[in-house]
Structure formats: C-alpha cells, structure tokens
Design a protein around this motif. Structure first.
Motif, short mmCIF file in Angstrom:
data_model
loop_
_atom_site.label_atom_id
_atom_site.label_comp_id
_atom_site.label_asym_id
_atom_site.label_seq_id
_atom_site.Cartn_x
_atom_site.Cartn_y
_atom_site.Cartn_z
N VAL A 1 0.86 -1.19 0.00
CA VAL A 1 0.00 0.00 0.00
C VAL A 1 0.89 1.23 0.00
O VAL A 1 1.81 1.34 0.81
N ARG A 2 0.60 2.15 -0.91
CA ARG A 2 1.35 3.41 -0.96
C ARG A 2 0.34 4.56 -1.07
O ARG A 2 -0.44 4.62 -2.03
N ILE A 3 0.37 5.42 -0.09
CA ILE A 3 -0.55 6.57 -0.03
C ILE A 3 0.29 7.83 -0.18
O ILE A 3 1.23 8.05 0.58
N GLU A 4 -0.04 8.64 -1.18
CA GLU A 4 0.77 9.80 -1.53
C GLU A 4 -0.09 11.08 -1.51
O GLU A 4 -0.96 11.26 -2.35
N GLY A 5 0.17 11.93 -0.53
CA GLY A 5 -0.43 13.26 -0.50
C GLY A 5 -1.94 13.28 -0.59
O GLY A 5 -2.51 14.13 -1.29
N VAL A 6 -2.60 12.39 0.15
CA VAL A 6 -4.05 12.26 0.01
C VAL A 6 -4.79 13.32 0.84
O VAL A 6 -4.53 13.48 2.04
N HIS A 7 -5.68 13.99 0.15
CA HIS A 7 -6.59 14.95 0.78
C HIS A 7 -8.02 14.48 0.56
O HIS A 7 -8.34 13.85 -0.46
N LYS A 8 -8.88 14.79 1.52
CA LYS A 8 -10.30 14.49 1.39
C LYS A 8 -11.11 15.61 2.03
O LYS A 8 -10.88 15.99 3.18
N TYR A 9 -12.03 16.16 1.23
CA TYR A 9 -12.99 17.14 1.72
C TYR A 9 -14.38 16.54 1.74
O TYR A 9 -14.77 15.81 0.82
N PHE A 10 -15.14 16.85 2.78
CA PHE A 10 -16.58 16.67 2.77
C PHE A 10 -17.18 18.08 2.79
O PHE A 10 -17.26 18.72 3.84
N GLY A 11 -17.53 18.58 1.62
CA GLY A 11 -17.94 19.99 1.54
C GLY A 11 -16.76 20.88 1.89
O GLY A 11 -15.69 20.78 1.28
N ASP A 12 -16.94 21.74 2.90
CA ASP A 12 -15.85 22.62 3.34
C ASP A 12 -14.99 21.98 4.42
O ASP A 12 -13.99 22.57 4.85
N HIS A 13 -15.37 20.80 4.85
CA HIS A 13 -14.63 20.14 5.95
C HIS A 13 -13.45 19.36 5.38
O HIS A 13 -13.62 18.41 4.62
N HIS A 14 -12.24 19.77 5.75
CA HIS A 14 -11.01 19.17 5.25
C HIS A 14 -10.63 18.02 6.18
O HIS A 14 -9.97 18.20 7.20
N VAL A 15 -11.02 16.80 5.80
CA VAL A 15 -10.91 15.65 6.70
C VAL A 15 -9.51 15.04 6.67
O VAL A 15 -8.97 14.66 7.72
N LEU A 16 -8.92 14.89 5.49
CA LEU A 16 -7.56 14.38 5.34
C LEU A 16 -6.71 15.47 4.71
O LEU A 16 -7.08 16.04 3.68
N HIS B 1 -11.64 2.67 -2.00
CA HIS B 1 -12.49 3.54 -2.81
C HIS B 1 -13.96 3.50 -2.41
O HIS B 1 -14.84 3.71 -3.23
N LEU B 2 -14.22 3.24 -1.13
CA LEU B 2 -15.57 3.48 -0.62
C LEU B 2 -15.81 4.96 -0.46
O LEU B 2 -16.96 5.42 -0.41
N GLU B 3 -14.73 5.73 -0.34
CA GLU B 3 -14.77 7.18 -0.40
C GLU B 3 -13.83 7.63 -1.51
O GLU B 3 -12.74 7.07 -1.67
N THR B 4 -14.25 8.61 -2.28
CA THR B 4 -13.35 9.21 -3.28
C THR B 4 -12.35 10.11 -2.57
O THR B 4 -12.58 10.55 -1.44
N ILE B 5 -11.23 10.36 -3.21
CA ILE B 5 -10.24 11.29 -2.66
C ILE B 5 -10.33 12.61 -3.41
O ILE B 5 -10.76 12.66 -4.57
N SER B 6 -9.94 13.68 -2.74
CA SER B 6 -9.98 15.00 -3.35
C SER B 6 -8.67 15.36 -4.02
O SER B 6 -8.64 16.19 -4.93
N ALA B 7 -7.59 14.75 -3.57
CA ALA B 7 -6.27 14.95 -4.18
C ALA B 7 -5.36 13.85 -3.69
O ALA B 7 -5.61 13.23 -2.66
N GLY B 8 -4.27 13.62 -4.45
CA GLY B 8 -3.31 12.59 -4.07
C GLY B 8 -3.51 11.31 -4.86
O GLY B 8 -4.26 11.25 -5.84
N ARG B 9 -2.83 10.26 -4.39
CA ARG B 9 -2.88 8.96 -5.06
C ARG B 9 -2.83 7.86 -4.00
O ARG B 9 -2.13 7.98 -2.99
N ILE B 10 -3.54 6.76 -4.25
CA ILE B 10 -3.45 5.56 -3.42
C ILE B 10 -3.19 4.38 -4.34
O ILE B 10 -3.93 4.17 -5.31
N PHE B 11 -2.14 3.63 -4.03
CA PHE B 11 -1.78 2.45 -4.82
C PHE B 11 -1.84 1.22 -3.93
O PHE B 11 -1.40 1.24 -2.79
N VAL B 12 -2.38 0.13 -4.46
CA VAL B 12 -2.32 -1.17 -3.81
C VAL B 12 -1.69 -2.13 -4.81
O VAL B 12 -2.20 -2.30 -5.92
N ASP B 13 -0.57 -2.71 -4.42
CA ASP B 13 0.19 -3.60 -5.30
C ASP B 13 0.52 -2.89 -6.62
O ASP B 13 0.37 -3.46 -7.71
N ASP B 14 0.94 -1.62 -6.48
CA ASP B 14 1.36 -0.78 -7.61
C ASP B 14 0.22 -0.43 -8.57
O ASP B 14 0.48 0.12 -9.65
#
Length: 270
Positions: free
Chosen positions: A22-37, A69-82
């Motif tokens: 698993v490789r998580i790179e610069g992941v951001h997540k917003y719910f509306g105006d709420h910056h969760v990640l 991917h039960l939630e979409t990401i707002s920015a960044g990248r997530i890789f599983v097994d490349d």
C-alpha cells in the motif's frame, strides 16, 4: 483450527524487507468545506500490520475507506500492489474508473466494519459463501467447502448453520471476518472491529486477527485496542486533525511518544 503460521520476512530498520503493498501519496479528502484528510503519506509493506489510532474525527476511518475507494479522494494517489486505486490517470489528472473496474480492485481488498452487516436471512455459512458465488462465479459446493473451512478457522464451525440473530456480536464479527477472507484478499482493512462489542467478546475477535497477522496477512487496522497494537502491530500511526502526527514502531510510540498530542491521547486510553 488456526492456519499454520508463516515466517514473516526479516525486519530492516523497523520495516519488513518486502515490497510496498500500500502506498498513499499526498491524500486529501474534503466533505464539503470540511477538510478531513490533509496530505496523508503512508506505506504498508506486504505482511505488515499497520495500526492507526487517534481521537474520533481524526480521519482514520475515512482514510481506510479511501484505500478501497468506498470514499473518493480530493487529491493525491493511493496504490495497492502498484495499481492506482479508483482512478486512471490521463494528462496528469485523475478520472474515476467505471464501477466494474472498481469492483475488480475491491476483490483483492477485504474490509471488516464496526457493524457486521450480515444478511439476516442467511446462515453463517451462506453469508460467507455469498461473495465467492455472486462475484467470482464460484460453484456453490466449492464455496460451501471453503466457507466451512474459514468458519472453522475463526472458531465457529459449530455455528455454521446459525442465523445472525442466533449469534453474539463477537460471533457475528468473526463471521464477517470469514466473509472477507472468502474472497482471498491480499489486504485486509479493519475499521474499529471491536468497538461495537461487549468487553467480554472483544478477545475472541482480537485472537482471530492475531492469527491472521501470524499467517502473514497484510492488515491496516483502525482500533483503540492499544494492547493489540503493542503485541501485533509492525507500525503505529497516530492521527489527529486529518494529519499523521507521529508514526513508528508501536512499542516505541507507546512507551516514548514524541508529540504532545500523542502523549495526551495515550494518557487517556492507557
């Protein structure tokens, strides 16, 4: 019956000498105006148990849901097994995959939730059989044999033909674990799997998770069970306010936290 323990790879500088699963790179997540990640970076190597802790609302469960991917990401990248999860990249921009492709990716990622979400009208063995038959097209006889093996593994062979209403919360959660394992995932995600259980039922579920860890399953676990993190975890990550505050070997983080926020949290839960 427990699966035979597989020797885990050697540990080098506190991390297992295996590939990054698993490789998580610069992941951001917003719910509306709420910056969760807020820019999460993290890696989990094959065979590792990565434990996430932190107060409610810190983004732990959201991050877990983003991994499959039960939630979409707002920015960044997530890789599983490349493989980039949930998206394909074109011209430097992410475009969400079709549902069929997302479903294909999820087959390799098992997830166990706080609530068990079992089919109430199906027995334990039928719950475990469901996805292999419906998603993989596996024959019912083979799926039933595998389901019975998995229920035996989680200590429920005698409850195989019971309905969820006839099972305790801990037993239902163990059925949910067997159900996730039935798809033969390479990665297991656990979202506070014991938080909805009565205290006397927690140990049985944790023992199943420990058995999975000994067998070499790669796991990302959101939990408040600090003892489990200390005993089984390869890495412990403390999150607060949508960021990674501190990460390291569980025993080092628990015994000698470096950040005031980590110290404050651990003082409340230990």
């Amino acid at each position: 019956m427990s699966a035979p323990a597989q020797p885990k790879p050697a540990v080098v500088d506190g991390r297992r000498d295996t590939k990054e699963l698993v490789r998580i790179e610069g992941v951001h997540k917003y719910f509306g105006d709420h910056h969760v990640l807020r820019g999460i970076d993290m890696t989990v190597r094959q065979g590792e148990v990565a434990v996430l802790i932190g107060p409610s609302g810190s983004g732990k469960s959201t991050l877990l849901r983003c991994i499959n991917h039960l939630e979409t990401i707002s920015a960044g990248r997530i890789f599983v097994d490349d493989e980039l999860i949930g998206y394909h990249e074109r011209g430097g921009k992410l475009h969400e995959l079709h549902l069929k492709e997302i479903a294909r990716q999820r087959r390799n990622i098992g997830m166990v939730f706080q609530r068990f979400n079992l089919f109430g009208h199906k027995t334990a063995v039928e719950n475990v059989m469901e996805a292999p038959v419906q998603v993989k097209g596996q024959g019912k006889a083979a799926a039933r044999r595998r389901a019975l093996e998995l229920l035996d593994r989680v200590g429920l062979s005698e409850r195989a033909y019971h309905y969820p209403a006839q099972l305790s919360g801990g037993q239902q959660q163990r059925v949910a674990i067997a159900r996730a394992l039935a798809m033969d995932p390479e990665l297991m995600l656990f979202d506070e799997p014991t938080s909805a259980l009565d205290p006397e039922l927690v140990g049985d579920v944790l023992n199943v998770m420990k058995d999975l860890a000994r067998s070499g399953m790669t796991m990302v676990v959101v939990t408040h069970e600090i003892g489990f993190a200390r005993e089984v975890g390869d890495t412990l990550t403390f999150m607060d306010g949508g960021v990674v505050v501190e990460s390291g070997h569980p025993r080092e983080v628990i015994a000698n936290p470096q950040h005031e926020r980590t110290k404050g949290f651990l003082s409340r839960v230990l």
